[in-house]
Write an enzyme that holds these catalytic residues in place. Structure first.
Site, PDB file in Angstrom:
ATOM      1  CE  LYS A 188      -1.901   2.964   2.038  1.00 27.82           C
ATOM      2  NZ  LYS A 188      -1.940   4.456   1.753  1.00 27.82           N
ATOM      3  CD  GLU A 263      12.647   4.191   8.554  1.00 29.43           C
ATOM      4  OE1 GLU A 263      12.581   5.150   9.365  1.00 29.43           O
ATOM      5  OE2 GLU A 263      12.618   4.332   7.339  1.00 29.43           O
ATOM      6  CB  CYS A 297      12.702   8.955   8.597  1.00 30.25           C
ATOM      7  SG  CYS A 297      13.762   7.829   7.656  1.00 30.25           S
ATOM      8  CD  GLU A 397       9.923  12.839  11.983  1.00 24.36           C
ATOM      9  OE1 GLU A 397      10.788  12.324  11.247  1.00 24.36           O
ATOM     10  OE2 GLU A 397       8.918  12.211  12.395  1.00 24.36           O
TER      11      GLU A 397
END
Length: 494
Positions: A188, A263, A297, A397
């Site tokens: 997906k 992750e 990331c 973040e």
């Protein structure tokens, strides 16, 4: 019109694209579609199916049938040969795949093209691993003439969910090890960047991948993604994305106790020691956070700088940031492309304002801009000085081109503060002292530590996070373990 622009118009002209289930290119069961638009100028590239639970169920059924049927009869050599054929085709179509990424999610074309070693390396590395899977014979202490051994077997049907910030690399990193081990896949992709993944799936199909071995269901995360994570027919979920979504994935996976690898996000520290080679370190430290417009990331978004060199570093960092060119990624001279969406741009803008409200000093950038002739979502590369560890921009973040610079007094101070985060994905150290490099690298709590470099990723080297940055590894031989079960076999030879 430039060569890249002309080819872009040929690749995506607003036509509808279908998703792949059981070897067939299908629309969603609901008939609904999602618009795919260029984030740099808003142009309609294509429409894609808005898949949901019914489509996920069909894809999982197809993947299970393929796993237990034709795919189970492929030998390791045949799986290797298939992956090598795919690598050849991907290499032949590399420019178009990169251009697709640039159009779909904004990555500058030069950055996309530079990923060839990584992506082609992954396909060929995992092709090599396909013929290197083995068990062990084990000397046991059971009485009698008893032989004991282990065999490694493919886990089954893998559900993979990837984000929008690196479609080519992200999809290959999920698909290639699954194929090498003999698993099947339901993938997906992000609803905000599905076009390259569909193109890659067509390449794999044309290379001879049996029906149902790879299925790609496009749709929203809340619908198709959630259905995939919770589906009882999935043996393993491999997810890359935000920490918040990772928590939801882990909860959904508990229904049938499926394996999960995550992750997730990060707030990665980079430590610039007073003896660092600044001519080399500053450009690398800057692009540790500004690359891909900060939408990565492992972005090195917290830069700890030795107080003795802070002023010099800030001056050079600001000069570097001001020299970066924003624009449409198909322009080879562009350094930073757009953010993926208006929503993400607004989110980053809120952090820019909050940084100033909490007392950080805006050194450069700090605004949303619109390059001439475009109407996309662009944020200037931004540097904040005078940042304290408790400020929001130093803790959360951002996923945008925003750098927080924090001075430190000695390496122990930098180490303590660098580790004072719930994340643990990556970290960087710049120093000429080998002892300092070893000490910091060993004590930084992160899945990857780079010394005098950043952003290096190789198929043979494991990658992943600790703490709230996730668990499990991608890359290296450790990655294969995520797709294999170990079976013990006992044989009485009396």
């Amino acid at each position: 019109m430039t060569g890249w622009a002309a080819r872009a118009a040929e690749l995506y002209d607003g036509r509808h694209r279908r998703m792949l289930i059981d070897g067939e290119w299908r629309d969603a069961a609901s008939g609904e579609v999602i618009e795919a638009r260029d984030p740099a100028d808003g142009r309609l590239l294509a429409t894609i199916p808005k898949g949901g639970a019914a489509d996920i169920d069909a894809a999982v059924t197809a993947a299970r049938r393929a796993f237990e049927g034709p795919w189970s009869r492929f030998t390791p050599f045949e799986r290797q040969a298939l992956l090598l054929r795919i690598a050849e085709r991907v290499e032949a179509e590399w420019q178009d795949l990169c251009l697709s990424d640039t159009l779909d999610m904004g990555m500058p074309i030069q950055r996309s093209l530079a990923n060839s070693r990584r992506v082609l390396g992954m396909l060929r590395f995992y092709a090599g691993q396909a013929v290197a899977i083995h068990g062990h014979t084990i000397a046991n202490s059971f009485p009698g003439e008893i032989v004991s051994m282990t065999v490694r077997e493919p886990l089954g049907v893998v559900g993979a969910i990837i984000p929008w910030n690196a479609p080519i690399a992200g999809s290959v990193w999920k698909i290639a090890p699954a194929l090498a081990t003999g698993c099947t896949v339901v993938l997906k992709p992000s609803e905000e960047a599905s076009l390259t993944v569909l193109r890659l799936a067509r390449i794999m199909q044309e290379c001879g991948l049996p029906d149902g071995v790879l299925n790609v269901v496009t749709g929203l995360g809340a619908d198709a993604g959630a259905a995939l994570a919770a589906h009882p027919g999935i043996d393993r979920i491999a997810f890359t994305g935000s920490t918040e979504t990772g928590r939801a994935i882990a909860r959904a996976a508990g229904g049938n106790i499926k394996r999960v690898s995550l992750e997730l996000g990060g707030k990665s520290p980079v430590i610039l020691c007073r003896d660092a080679d600044l001519d080399r370190a500053i450009p690398v430290a800057a692009m540790a956070v500004f690359a891909n417009s900060g939408q990565i990331c492992i972005a090195g978004s917290r830069l700890f700088v030795a107080r003795e060199i802070e002023d010099e570093v800030l001056s050079h960092l600001a000069d570097h940031a001001r020299g970066l060119r924003l624009g449409h990624g198909i322009d080879p001279e562009v350094d930073l492309g757009p953010l993926i969406s208006a929503r993400q741009a607004a989110r980053v803008e809120s952090y820019l304002q909050r940084g100033q409200d909490e007392g950080a000093r805006l050194l450069t950038g700090g605004a949303r801009v619109t390059p001439e002739g475009l109407a996309g979502h662009f944020i200037q590369p931004t540097i904040f000085a005078g940042v304290s560890d408790d400020m929001t921009i130093a803790r959360e973040e951002i996923f945008g081109p925003v750098l927080s610079v924090l001075p430190f007094d000695d390496p122990e101070d930098a180490l303590r503060r660098a580790n004072a985060t719930p994340y643990g994905l990556a970290a960087g150290v710049f120093t000429r002292d080998l002892g300092t490099a070893h000490k910091l690298a060993q004590r930084l709590r992160a899945g990857t530590v780079w010394v005098n470099m950043y952003h290096a990723i190789d198929p043979a080297v494991p990658f992943g996070g600790v703490r709230m940055s996730g668990h499990g590894r991608e890359g290296g031989t450790e990655h294969l373990d995520e797709f294999l079960d170990t079976k013990a076999i006992w044989i009485n030879t009396d």
